[in-house]
Design a protein around this motif. Sequence first.
Motif: not given
Length: 574
Positions: A270, A273, A276, A295
């Motif tokens: 990801e 972020a 998130d 992330v």
Amino acid sequence: MSDFTRRDFMALTGLAAGGAAAAGCAGPGGGRGSGGGGAAGDAAGGHADIVVRGATVYTVDDDVPRAEAFAVKGGRFLAVGSSADVSNLIGPGTDVIEAGGMTVVPGFIDAHNHPFYSGTKHLKQVSLDVRSIDAIKSALSERAQNTPPGQWVQGFLYDDTKLEDGRPLTRADIDDAVADHPVSVTHRGGHTGVYNSRAFELAGITADTPDPPGGKYYKENGELTGRVAELAKEPLESLIPAGTTRAERQESIRLIGERMAAAGLTSVHETGAGNDLVSYQDAHAAGELHFRAYVFPNAGDPSGLFDALKTAGIRTGFGDEWVKVGGIKYGADGSASERTMAMSTAYVGRPDDFGILTMNQEEIHDAVDDAVRNGWQIGIHANGDLAIDMCLTAFERAQREMPQADPRFRLEHCSLVNDDLLRRIRDVGAIPTPFYTYVHFHGNKWGEYGAEKMEWMFAHRRFIDYGIPVAGASDYPPGPFETLMGIQSMVTRTDMQGREWGPSQKITVEEALRVCTINGAHAAFEEGIKGSITAGKLADFVILAEDPHAVDPFAIKEIEILRTVVGGRATYEA
């Protein structure tokens, strides 16, 4: 495959004398980037939870590259080899999958994706993945009729090169469909948008408004066309309320996770972020997380996540095997798909257009130095050769002044390269994540770069030849996240119309499979626990109906995914 005694087989796979630990990998600053290894399991202590046999298994493990069976216990691969050997691990409670010649590969890893961003958009906005301006206008008008007066209407997945009209969407088109609501239409690339007159009025933007640094308001005959690029979007986008609850954000992770699991994805990076991390943890706690998440906080995100994590002393690698803090993400230039990336040479048909830089050299130096000082991996969005050069300059300086044993600096996208850049990428140990579905999916865009540039774009062949562990990436929503499409695209370099782009960059299916598995794990310091079907590693795998090595290369994307498994648990079944 040769026959082995059970003892010989266990020794071969590293499981003799009580099991083997999967090797951990050092993250930035010497931290444990892999989250620890864990024992491979002891067959004498119990039977396997799952046995898959009678398959064609491509392990992506150089020691045992092919197998026909494997066993799983406690969420990890217990043994890998022949059906006869693994059958000895079957007990009363073992789930036995008779693969019947089907193909099994390690779980696919997408090293640059935006699941949270795209999940919330699928949940709340209008999909404009359509093929005409009339269809876009109809979708926006329908949403406006169900939107309270004055509130924004938002669309996404718009793609100018896929419209049968032969021209892009304009401000006038949107005004004709929606006059009283402000409207934002985001290009699927994410770097440009199209807005209506009401949106410009609210932002105080007119045809006389100058372009801000790192951005552009497009005009024709002295009037705004509606198209806005890069940092010029901020005055408009800042007016749009966030508009999601914590429950909706968790739901967005579940929704996009189901789609990605159906494509065989078991791990996703990801990259960018805000809040998130909470959403991923909520989804995981509810049993709704379908892939492992690495992330990246987004630098400059209004949530202040990166600064908060630094203050708390948290660095890359913090977390567990499901949700882990990755690197810090910055953006240095524009988009490949939207034709705004910063290059040393101009776009075809636009002799004065060299793209857009969104960071200067000093800002890139500061970003890299800050990451290194605080024990963070860094990933910088850099598409064009100009932006890549600037990032490498900062990486090289940081290594001279604050040397790290294994920094794994990341060049997010790294679209246009040359031999000098490739040498520098290799020498500084940087990791490129070029788009793997772009050649196939975005063929109509490549004419603006030209045949010569396309021999150096998304250069998987050259990365591999230089010994650079290039990782696979979709950047969804800009590119489709279906990994099999990515493999087909890298192998054939052919778009949906059958046109070939940069054929010198073709790679083999075997090489493409490595790009989409073990190389993705390496990009996150996780090759010791995932990325191959190896005893002791996390039991993440995909069962395919056909062998991508054996089918027509132009049909790889059509192969059916029968089952996606993460840690021994099926996240998707056909």
